[in-house]
Design an enzyme around this catalytic site. Structure first.
Site, PDB file in Angstrom:
ATOM      1  N   GLY A   1       0.816  -1.201   0.000  1.00 29.15           N
ATOM      2  CA  GLY A   1       0.000   0.000   0.000  1.00 29.15           C
ATOM      3  C   GLY A   1       0.852   1.255   0.000  1.00 29.15           C
ATOM      4  O   GLY A   1       2.048   1.222   0.335  1.00 29.15           O
ATOM      5  N   CYS A   2       0.242   2.377  -0.360  1.00 31.98           N
ATOM      6  CA  CYS A   2       1.000   3.628  -0.480  1.00 31.98           C
ATOM      7  C   CYS A   2       1.449   4.157   0.879  1.00 31.98           C
ATOM      8  O   CYS A   2       2.640   4.446   1.080  1.00 31.98           O
ATOM      9  CB  CYS A   2       0.186   4.668  -1.245  1.00 31.98           C
ATOM     10  SG  CYS A   2      -1.492   4.923  -0.630  1.00 31.98           S
ATOM     11  N   PHE A   3       0.516   4.289   1.836  1.00 28.56           N
ATOM     12  CA  PHE A   3       0.920   4.701   3.180  1.00 28.56           C
ATOM     13  C   PHE A   3       1.918   3.701   3.757  1.00 28.56           C
ATOM     14  O   PHE A   3       2.912   4.081   4.389  1.00 28.56           O
ATOM     15  CB  PHE A   3      -0.295   4.780   4.114  1.00 28.56           C
ATOM     16  CG  PHE A   3      -1.039   6.082   4.078  1.00 28.56           C
ATOM     17  CD1 PHE A   3      -0.394   7.301   4.208  1.00 28.56           C
ATOM     18  CD2 PHE A   3      -2.421   6.093   3.950  1.00 28.56           C
ATOM     19  CE1 PHE A   3      -1.085   8.498   4.194  1.00 28.56           C
ATOM     20  CE2 PHE A   3      -3.134   7.287   3.934  1.00 28.56           C
ATOM     21  CZ  PHE A   3      -2.466   8.490   4.063  1.00 28.56           C
TER      22      PHE A   3
END
Length: 325
Positions: A134-136
């Site tokens: 995921g990005c976070f």
């Protein structure tokens, strides 16, 4: 040439993938599958591709491609793979949340490897299936992995991270309309964001006794793309020693760079970089980590994983530069 297929071709991450793959020296796009846009030119949806390609969205799938990218909403990748089969030679890179956690990694005959190159490069090289982070999770893990590798996370970690509007995807919602997002700021899913699970699994893989609280506050910013994350925790070690640990950990990571200067988003937007800055305030270590959520946080990292899986140079097709002004 590596024959590529994309499933779910109309979203932001697919658009970034298409742009990267069209310019990648070792790939050719075999099909871009989209039930909602079948028959339309790619440039009808991804309008910056006008003049770049004459390809159209397809409603047909070639099961014999070399690599498949899944750009579907969370939960839909598992459904799709349950209904469609591909050749034993087809490698799969999933950009959803469906296979990132260990409990869900064994959905197919071979397990999905968690695709954070700075953590699992050796496993990715030999993998057939990769779950893109995921990005976070990417920004936060790259801020913390060197500490975990040295058993140094012994206190609560406080995390505040802001993402751009593209992090919410293309489907409109109450918090993505321009009139709501413009000149506005808010947090969401405080302390319970879905990326916490993969972050904790990665930290535990390096620091076996890791049990510190991760106090994560995700925020919505009024800009299009990028993640700006700040983290702090108690740490008595000397700052120069900490910097040396980070430099050593990331010495073979071409996209993760330790900066001596304070950071801002324009340094990384439209690149596959993660920049990390470290500073001490008494006994607290402050870590800043910045990425482009659509590139290092999604499609750029997916290409990075593909390069590793096909024994290419890790940076192949990813020599991107920030648009500074």
């Amino acid at each position: 040439m590596i024959e590529v297929g994309i499933i779910g071709g109309a979203g932001y991450t697919a658009g970034e993938l298409i742009r990267l793959l069209l310019n990648h020296p070792k790939t050719t796009l075999n099909f871009v599958y989209s039930t909602s846009s079948a028959g339309q030119n790619l440039s009808a949806i991804h309008q910056d591709l006008v003049g770049e390609t004459g390809l159209k969205f397809s409603d047909k799938i070639n099961p014999n491609i070399d690599v498949l990218f899944l750009c579907l909403g969370h939960g839909n990748s598992k459904t799709f793979l349950g209904k469609n089969t591909f050749s034993e030679q087809t490698k799969i890179i999933d950009l959803s949340h469906d296979f990132r956690l260990r409990a869900s990694a064994n959905f197919l005959a071979k397990p999905f490897v968690y695709g954070l190159p700075e953590l699992n490069k050796n496993k990715i090289v030999t993998a057939d299936y990769v779950a893109n982070p995921g990005c976070f999770a990417t920004a936060i893990q790259l801020a913390l992995l060197p500490l975990a590798a040295n058993n140094l996370i012994q206190s609560q970690v406080h995390i505040n991270a802001v993402t751009g509007a593209t992090g919410a995807g293309t489907k409109p919602s109450a918090t993505t309309h321009f009139t709501w997002r413009d000149n506005n700021f808010s947090h969401y899913k405080a302390f319970e964001h879905q990326h916490l699970g993969e972050i904790k699994e990665s930290l535990t893989a390096l620091q076996k006794e890791f049990d510190s609280e991760l106090n994560f506050i995700p925020n919505r910013g009024n800009f299009s793309r990028g993640i700006f994350a700040t983290l702090y925790l108690d740490l008595n070690e000397n700052l120069e020693d900490i910097k040396a640990l980070y430099s050593s950990y990331f010495q073979d990571a071409p996209f993760t760079i330790i900066s001596e200067n304070e950071l801002h988003l324009k340094q990384v937007v439209n690149t596959n970089k993660c920049l990390v800055h470290l500073t001490k305030h008494n006994n607290k270590l402050l870590i800043t980590s910045v990425i482009d959520n659509l590139l290092k946080g999604a499609s750029g990292q997916a290409i990075q994983n593909m390069n590793l899986m096909f024994d290419l140079k890790e940076h192949e097709g990813l020599q991107l530069k920030a648009n500074y002004f």
